[in-house]
Scaffold this motif. Structure first.
Motif, PDB file in Angstrom:
ATOM      1  N   HIS A 191       0.826  -1.206   0.000  1.00 10.80           N
ATOM      2  CA  HIS A 191       0.000   0.000   0.000  1.00 10.80           C
ATOM      3  C   HIS A 191       0.867   1.266   0.000  1.00 10.80           C
ATOM      4  O   HIS A 191       0.443   2.312  -0.504  1.00 10.80           O
ATOM      5  CB  HIS A 191      -0.959   0.006   1.197  1.00 10.80           C
ATOM      6  CG  HIS A 191      -0.290   0.071   2.531  1.00 10.80           C
ATOM      7  ND1 HIS A 191       0.146  -1.055   3.199  1.00 10.80           N
ATOM      8  CD2 HIS A 191       0.032   1.122   3.327  1.00 10.80           C
ATOM      9  CE1 HIS A 191       0.694  -0.706   4.348  1.00 10.80           C
ATOM     10  NE2 HIS A 191       0.646   0.617   4.461  1.00 10.80           N
ATOM     11  N   GLU A 192       2.087   1.182   0.518  1.00 11.45           N
ATOM     12  CA  GLU A 192       3.007   2.316   0.440  1.00 11.45           C
ATOM     13  C   GLU A 192       3.514   2.510  -0.985  1.00 11.45           C
ATOM     14  O   GLU A 192       3.665   3.646  -1.460  1.00 11.45           O
ATOM     15  CB  GLU A 192       4.183   2.114   1.397  1.00 11.45           C
ATOM     16  CG  GLU A 192       3.783   2.125   2.869  1.00 11.45           C
ATOM     17  CD  GLU A 192       4.906   1.720   3.796  1.00 11.45           C
ATOM     18  OE1 GLU A 192       4.887   2.128   4.970  1.00 11.45           O
ATOM     19  OE2 GLU A 192       5.814   0.981   3.341  1.00 11.45           O
ATOM     20  N   ARG A 193       3.749   1.419  -1.676  1.00  7.31           N
ATOM     21  CA  ARG A 193       4.138   1.509  -3.088  1.00  7.31           C
ATOM     22  C   ARG A 193       3.007   2.107  -3.916  1.00  7.31           C
ATOM     23  O   ARG A 193       3.247   2.895  -4.844  1.00  7.31           O
ATOM     24  CB  ARG A 193       4.523   0.132  -3.621  1.00  7.31           C
ATOM     25  CG  ARG A 193       5.706  -0.507  -2.925  1.00  7.31           C
ATOM     26  CD  ARG A 193       5.920  -1.933  -3.396  1.00  7.31           C
ATOM     27  NE  ARG A 193       6.386  -1.960  -4.776  1.00  7.31           N
ATOM     28  CZ  ARG A 193       7.663  -2.020  -5.131  1.00  7.31           C
ATOM     29  NH1 ARG A 193       8.610  -2.031  -4.199  1.00  7.31           N
ATOM     30  NH2 ARG A 193       8.015  -2.060  -6.396  1.00  7.31           N
ATOM     31  N   THR A 194       1.765   1.736  -3.575  1.00  6.70           N
ATOM     32  CA  THR A 194       0.620   2.319  -4.278  1.00  6.70           C
ATOM     33  C   THR A 194       0.546   3.824  -4.049  1.00  6.70           C
ATOM     34  O   THR A 194       0.223   4.585  -4.964  1.00  6.70           O
ATOM     35  CB  THR A 194      -0.680   1.642  -3.810  1.00  6.70           C
ATOM     36  OG1 THR A 194      -0.606   0.236  -4.067  1.00  6.70           O
ATOM     37  CG2 THR A 194      -1.885   2.214  -4.546  1.00  6.70           C
ATOM     38  N   ARG A 195       0.846   4.260  -2.831  1.00  5.08           N
ATOM     39  CA  ARG A 195       0.854   5.701  -2.545  1.00  5.08           C
ATOM     40  C   ARG A 195       1.892   6.422  -3.391  1.00  5.08           C
ATOM     41  O   ARG A 195       1.637   7.523  -3.896  1.00  5.08           O
ATOM     42  CB  ARG A 195       1.129   5.928  -1.061  1.00  5.08           C
ATOM     43  CG  ARG A 195       0.029   5.453  -0.130  1.00  5.08           C
ATOM     44  CD  ARG A 195       0.500   5.502   1.318  1.00  5.08           C
ATOM     45  NE  ARG A 195      -0.513   4.995   2.246  1.00  5.08           N
ATOM     46  CZ  ARG A 195      -0.299   4.791   3.539  1.00  5.08           C
ATOM     47  NH1 ARG A 195       0.908   5.077   4.058  1.00  5.08           N
ATOM     48  NH2 ARG A 195      -1.257   4.334   4.310  1.00  5.08           N
TER      49      ARG A 195
END
Length: 407
Positions: free
Chosen positions: A138-142
């Motif tokens: 989810h951090e990569r998605t951000r």
């Protein structure tokens, strides 16, 4: 059973569960697999695209629209043309008809965003390397979302035509609410802007520390004093000269920044690249950081008072003393990296800062019952006091009534 013995329909079904890279690799293994791929090329690539780690797709689609060839055939002005392009971007983020050219473009953008997601831990924990780690999904998605949004702004407003048309950044005040750059920024939530600002700040650190260092920065990095000839070969001028250069580097796209970081090593290579951008590039500053700061700190108020304390935007603050670059690995509230154990993919979903975006980017004149925001603007003639558009309208109405009574 070998895959070549499967029917064409089954091979096409297998394609639908693969990512884009695997689809392309499998299609090159045999003539039968290639023919099965060509038989349903666009549907297969579309499903493979959504299987690939390129989300969020609405922002990726908007990025593709921002880079699409303008379809206006009439000779119109720059502002009219850019407003038409911005309308396409704002409206086109959900369920468009994807063409083969769009899918190829989305794959290219997604690959660049993924490379930034791989690089970001080195930027985020530049000095605190003991705590450096891989990013959660989810951090990569951000990061990918922030890349797509920054890149969309770049495509629309950091090109030669628009920089020469509107070289100055957006300003406060009701007279400037229709600035197209502010309209695009209003389509982003405050948390989106904070994450864009964090990523933009780290990328500028990379440019200012490693790629285009100043004399002071090089002296800061090396313990011994560097002779003038060495500084001339490696550095990019003294602090004031370098600060002027740093203001222009924000106009580079994420792909261009990544190219300079990965593909160039010497000052001559990088200088040649900047010269190839044209004279206009060095004559105009980036407006992105100022634009998002205008939105967060100047436009989102509640009944004349801030609904919450405005969040910190890393890219809006700059050191006033050399080396003019923040050299810390500080935590950023609402940022890309989880700030606590409870933080996660959905931690801020119900927060007011995650729900204050305006999908159309138009000015909000009504009170939003779900968010509790009322759009206010800092009037340039009131010493920084917040004045709402409704209050301006009331003042104009009162003054007109007085004039009619006097007559």
């Amino acid at each position: 059973m070998p895959i070549s013995a499967l029917s064409t329909e089954l091979i096409q079904k297998i394609y639908e569960y693969a990512i884009v890279k695997d689809v392309l690799n499998l299609s090159q293994t045999s003539r039968k697999n290639h023919e099965a791929y060509l038989g349903r090329q666009v549907p297969i690539l579309q499903k493979a695209l959504y299987n690939s780690p390129y989300s969020p797709f609405p922002e990726l689609i908007k990025l593709c629209f921002s880079d699409a060839t303008n379809t206006i055939r009439k000779p119109v002005g720059t502002e009219v043309r850019r407003r038409y392009e911005l309308d396409r971007v704002v409206r086109g983020g959900h369920n468009p008809n994807l063409t083969l050219a769009m899918i190829k473009g989305m794959v290219g953008y997604g690959e660049i965003a993924e490379q930034w997601a791989e690089t970001y831990p080195q930027l985020r924990w530049r000095y605190d390397s003991n705590n450096r780690r891989l990013l959660h999904e989810h951090e990569r998605t951000r990061i990918r979302k922030a890349i797509y949004q920054i890149w969309t702004y770049h495509n629309l407003f950091h090109n030669q035509v628009y920089c020469e048309f509107a070289p100055d950044p957006p300003r406060y005040g009701a007279l400037h609410i229709n600035d197209l750059r502010l309209r695009l920024a209003r389509t982003w939530s405050t948390i989106d802007i904070v994450r864009q600002s964090e990523l933009f700040d780290k990328v500028l650190q990379l440019l200012n520390i490693e790629i285009f260092p100043s004399n002071t920065m090089l002296q800061h990095r090396y313990a011994q004093h560097l002779p003038p000839k060495t500084l001339e070969k490696m550095a990019w001028g003294d602090d004031l000269e370098h600060r002027v250069l740093a203001d222009t580097l924000g106009k580079l796209s994420p792909a261009e920044m990544l190219h300079l970081y990965q593909k160039t090593t010497t000052k001559s290579e990088r200088l040649e690249y900047l010269i190839s951008k044209g004279r206009w590039f060095l004559e105009h500053d980036s407006t992105f950081a100022i634009t998002i700061s205008r939105i967060v700190h100047g436009a989102r108020y509640k009944f004349g008072q801030p609904a919450h304390e405005p969040p910190h935007l890393p890219s809006s603050l700059r050191r006033l003393t050399p080396p003019y670059v923040d050299l810390s690995d500080r935590e950023v509230e609402y940022g890309i990296i989880d700030s606590c154990a409870a933080d996660g993919e959905h931690y801020f979903n119900t927060h007011v800062y995650a729900n204050d975006a305006n999908p159309n980017g138009e000015v909000l004149l009504e009170l939003d019952s779900t968010v509790g925001y009322h759009t206010m603007w800092l009037d340039e003639n009131t010493d920084g006091e917040a004045t709402s558009l409704d209050e301006n309208a009331d003042q104009d109405r009162d003054s007109s009534d007085e004039d009619s009574d006097g007559s």
